[in-house]
Scaffold this motif. Structure first.
Motif, mmCIF file in Angstrom:
data_model
loop_
_atom_site.group_PDB
_atom_site.id
_atom_site.type_symbol
_atom_site.label_atom_id
_atom_site.label_comp_id
_atom_site.label_asym_id
_atom_site.label_seq_id
_atom_site.Cartn_x
_atom_site.Cartn_y
_atom_site.Cartn_z
ATOM 1 N N TRP A 127 -18.062 33.922 1.927
ATOM 2 C CA TRP A 127 -17.613 34.703 0.769
ATOM 3 C C TRP A 127 -18.504 35.934 0.575
ATOM 4 N N ARG A 128 -19.812 35.756 0.882
ATOM 5 C CA ARG A 128 -20.728 36.872 0.702
ATOM 6 C C ARG A 128 -20.432 37.965 1.747
ATOM 7 N N THR A 129 -20.119 37.513 2.936
ATOM 8 C CA THR A 129 -19.775 38.471 3.991
ATOM 9 C C THR A 129 -18.528 39.258 3.595
ATOM 10 N N VAL A 130 -17.553 38.516 3.057
ATOM 11 C CA VAL A 130 -16.298 39.178 2.644
ATOM 12 C C VAL A 130 -16.587 40.204 1.563
ATOM 13 N N VAL A 131 -17.411 39.794 0.572
ATOM 14 C CA VAL A 131 -17.728 40.712 -0.529
ATOM 15 C C VAL A 131 -18.445 41.947 0.008
ATOM 16 N N ARG A 182 -18.479 43.208 3.058
ATOM 17 C CA ARG A 182 -17.587 44.069 3.855
ATOM 18 C C ARG A 182 -16.629 44.833 2.951
ATOM 19 N N THR A 183 -16.126 44.133 1.919
ATOM 20 C CA THR A 183 -15.197 44.801 0.994
ATOM 21 C C THR A 183 -15.891 45.964 0.297
ATOM 22 N N LEU A 184 -17.099 45.681 -0.207
ATOM 23 C CA LEU A 184 -17.827 46.743 -0.908
ATOM 24 C C LEU A 184 -18.124 47.908 0.033
ATOM 25 N N GLN A 185 -18.478 47.544 1.272
ATOM 26 C CA GLN A 185 -18.753 48.605 2.241
ATOM 27 C C GLN A 185 -17.501 49.461 2.466
ATOM 28 N N THR A 186 -16.365 48.776 2.588
ATOM 29 C CA THR A 186 -15.106 49.504 2.812
ATOM 30 C C THR A 186 -14.789 50.408 1.628
ATOM 31 N N ILE A 187 -14.970 49.836 0.420
ATOM 32 C CA ILE A 187 -14.692 50.631 -0.783
ATOM 33 C C ILE A 187 -15.613 51.847 -0.818
#
Lengths: 697, 113
Positions: A91-95, A97-102
């Motif tokens: 879940w931390r990886t997903v968060v 990566r998501t933040l990085q993408t944003i």
């Protein structure tokens, strides 16, 4: 835990070990909590390794040895970071990566926005020059009407703002307003008697004023203002209309007539006679019972002004109208002469100019400011005609109408749509006035013949249809000013530029609010279609309009061509708001031309019919007879049926009409508006040219 | 004889799992245990130990937990998980096969006397 670890590290380990651990942790470049964990673990390792050392020197040596065993510091940091990263939960990886993408998207958006905001238009085409070139005729300069119109504009004297002249003009020129005028006869008999009695009882106060005082009060009335003194240091003024209603209400209720509760400041109009009233106050010379005196004068003036005012505009001028308006007409005689002289010229061409430093000006802005004066002069012409008619100068009155019709034609078939619509409006005024004269005055054959001939010659080259090219240039000039040139998508809308454009539109406050929301306007610009698309759609629209302008409303009705306006409305507003905002309903504008054409031909026909009647004592059985007998060159065509206008002889009169917007023959039953009143160009009946319909029928 | 080579690095995870299968240990204890139990033949570099432990933890083969040690200090104890045990059994079986194969190659020369 973190603080505890720090203590362990700082208290028990040699400096070289502490430094080593710190450097490893620093170079790990990872989450603080993880680094603290690793730091604690490394510190514990050193502590365990060194616990057997008795003295500091030994500790130091052992620590150095251990550091060497740990190997390359940078590599260790990297290995630790990588290993800890693998420990990270999904879940931390997903968060992350998501933040990085944003973050990347935001960065991209910021870069894109900066690119957007720094866009600049490239002014390559001088559309004003093209516009001038397009309107420039190939004829002699002395045939140009513009120098005369320009002189007329300079000579024109406006009526006093808010004064009686302007009021009378308003009532006559706005349809239905004459009926709304509040008259003495609108009161019941009892109320009328009350008013008259009140006047009788208070007349003495007015009579007590000197002639000079009465004159200055009457002068004030010309500005539609009434002086009121309420114990103040300066006179106050109320409007004539509100004062009248105030007095009448007070008298009707048998109450005392006192000063109204609301007053206005001195009207800011040149020549307003404020000085005498101020002087009265200063010198304590306000006449006794002044309010009663001035109220008597107001009621007299009210009855005089409006009692005989007709309820329809085609009825001749009343005495007060003539009395108030003829001085204004006389003052404008020179302006009207120039305008009339200009109207006799074969064309009107004006070279439009713009300050070369003001690259932002759009063509509409350059062209339109001149038109309010042209409209004023046209209105002056109508009133000149009415005054002539009132003075029994029918021939001159008709000539005024012909002059207006010619002037109107000068702006038809070229320029922007607004110019052409103004031309059509002037022409419509002229034709309407001719019909009013024909309906109310007996005109000799010679005059009828002359006017018919002059009117026929106005459009010798054929009736000009709506020309879209000026409008197209004006829009392309806007595009050039508010879009970048080229680049991705063929150029984009520049937020600051269209904000500026909207700022110039005084009637569009919404855009000013939008301007404050720069991010929003930037977003709007991003969403808007790019330059290439916008120009392509605009050209498509103008081409369709140009084609539609050449077909009659009837042909459009039977489906020869699709509606250009519908095409425009089908475009999504958020993608093409520039088109929606700047493009008027051009199909509708084209139809106005056909209406004007039918009106013109019907007027010429009616003039011919009137001549026929005077010379042959009866109206012809059909319009063909009129042509055969040489009264008319060709049959008047109805653009709403593609057939000749319908003519029927009645007892000693005739009816002439068009099918209008339902495109069917309603047998001469006129169309009506929502109020049930007779109106032209409706879709629920015919448009009757003769007999002239009363507005309030 | 101490050696640290690519060969050791390859079997290091199995060695760590094997040591931990006998009881939980913290980093220092583990490095000591490897040396002692291998008769100081196997030495896991300190720079390799902790990344290795974290990698095993990431693969959920071991589990780390801060606890008080006998000395009263906090230490991060690592213990083998059930998944680690399965992996260890698998690795051991493979090693066994590898050793058997190598023995055949070397004519039994690799079998301890």
């Amino acid at each position: 835990m973190a603080k505890e670890h720090k203590k362990i590290e700082s208290q028990n380990l040699p400096a070289c070990a502490v430094e080593f651990i710190k450097l490893v942790i620093k170079k790990m470049r990872y989450r603080r909590k993880v680094r603290q964990d690793v730091q604690a673990e490394l510190a514990a390792h050193f502590e365990d390794e060194l616990k057997s050392c008795a003295i500091d020197q030994e500790k130091e040596q052992k620590a150095q040895q251990l550091i060497a065993e740990f190997g390359d510091l940078e590599l260790l940091a990297v290995l630790l970071r990588r290993a800890k990263k693998r420990c990270r939960p999904l879940w931390r990886t997903v968060v992350v990566r998501t933040l990085q993408t944003i973050g990347i998207l935001i960065l991209c958006f910021i870069v894109y926005t900066v690119w957007f905001l720094t866009g600049k238009p490239a002014i390559r085409v001088d559309y004003l020059a093209l516009f001038n070139q397009m309107s420039r005729p190939q004829v002699r300069n002395e045939d140009n009407a513009w120098p005369y119109y320009e002189k007329a504009i300079n000579l024109y004297i406006e009526p006093v703002k808010g004064g009686v002249v302007e009021e009378f003009i308003f009532y006559r020129d706005r349809r239905g307003k004459l009926e709304e005028v509040f008259r003495f006869t609108d009161l019941s008999e009892d109320e009328q008697a009350q008013i008259l009695e009140w006047i009788q009882n208070n007349q003495k106060h007015w009579d007590n004023l000197s002639a000079e005082q009465q004159a200055v009060i009457f002068k004030c009335f010309r500005y539609n203002s009434v002086p009121v003194f309420k114990g103040t240091l300066a006179p106050l003024y109320t409007t004539f209309g509100s004062m009248t209603r105030h007095i009448i209400e007070a008298v009707k209720q048998n109450g005392p007539v006192t000063e109204p509760g609301y007053n206005t400041v001195v009207p800011v109009v040149t020549g307003f006679p404020d000085a005498p009233f101020t002087e009265w106050v200063k010198e304590n010379k306000v006449p006794p019972n002044f309010f009663e005196a001035v109220s008597v004068a107001v009621l007299h003036e009210w009855m005089k002004r409006y009692n005989n005012l007709p309820k329809t505009a085609r009825i001749a001028l009343s005495n007060p109208e003539y009395e108030y308006l003829s001085p204004w007409i006389r003052k404008n005689e020179a302006a009207w002469r120039q305008f009339k002289a200009g109207s006799s010229k074969s064309y009107c061409y004006r070279e439009y100019e713009c300050d070369p430093n003001n690259e932002k000006k759009n063509l509409w802005e350059i062209v339109l400011p001149n038109f309010s004066r042209i409209k004023d002069l046209a209105r002056l012409g109508i009133w000149h005609c009415r005054i002539n008619l009132r003075e029994g100068k029918t021939h001159q009155a008709l000539e005024d109408c012909v002059a207006l019709a010619r002037a109107g034609s000068h702006w038809q078939g070229k320029g922007t749509i607004i110019e052409q619509l103004v031309g059509l409006a002037i022409s419509a005024l002229a034709h309407e006035q001719i019909m009013n004269i024909l309906a109310t005055t007996d005109i000799p054959t010679t005059d009828l013949k002359q006017i018919q001939q002059q009117l026929s010659e106005v459009y010798q080259q054929g009736y000009p249809l709506m020309n879209m090219e000026g409008e197209r240039l004006a829009f392309l000039n806007i595009v050039q000013n508010v879009f970048t040139d080229g680049g991705p998508g063929g150029g984009h809308l520049i937020p600051q530029r269209w904000n500026w454009l909207m700022d110039n539109e005084n009637d569009f406050e919404m855009w000013k609010d939008l301007r404050l929301l720069t991010p929003l306007s930037t977003a709007v610009s991003i969403i808007h279609a790019r330059r290439d698309e916008t120009v392509s759609k605009a050209n498509e629209f103008y081409n369709r309009c140009a084609k539609n302008a050449k077909i009659t409303p009837y042909e459009k009705h039977i489906g020869k061509l699709g509606s250009a306006d519908k095409m425009l409305f089908s475009l999504p507003e958020y993608r093409y708001f520039l088109l929606h905002y700047f493009m008027p309903a051009l199909d509708r504008a084209s139809e106005i031309v056909y209406r004007a054409k039918v009106t013109h031909e019907s007027t010429v026909t009616i003039l011919a019919l009137k001549q026929y009647r005077l010379e042959k004592n009866e109206y012809p059985a059909n319009l063909n007879e009129l042509v055969t007998a040489g009264y008319l060159k060709e049959l008047p065509m109805d653009s709403f049926s593609n057939k000749p206008l319908v003519y029927k002889r009645t007892d000693d009169d005739f009816i002439l009409y068009s099918f209008s917007y339902n495109f069917t023959d309603d047998g001469g039953e006129p169309g009506k508006n929502r109020d049930g009143r007779v109106a032209k160009w409706r879709d629920n009946g015919d448009t009757i040219f003769w007999p002239v319909q009363k507005e309030n029928e | 004889m101490k050696f640290e080579s690519q060969l050791l690095k390859g079997i290091a995870p199995v060695v760590v799992l094997e040591i931990l299968s006998r009881g939980q240990m913290y980093g220092y204890e583990l490095s000591q245990a490897i040396e002692q139990r291998s008769g100081e033949v196997l030495t896991l570099g300190k720079g390799t130990l902790y990344p290795l432990l974290y990698n095993l933890e990431a693969r959920k083969l071991v589990k780390g937990k801060w606890e008080d040690a006998d000395s009263g200090r906090k230490r991060r104890y690592y213990s083998i998980t059930s998944k680690g045990k399965d992996e260890l059994a698998k690795q051991k079986a493979q090693l066994k096969e590898l050793t058997a194969g190598l023995n055949l190659v070397f004519g039994g020369a690799l079998t301890p006397a």
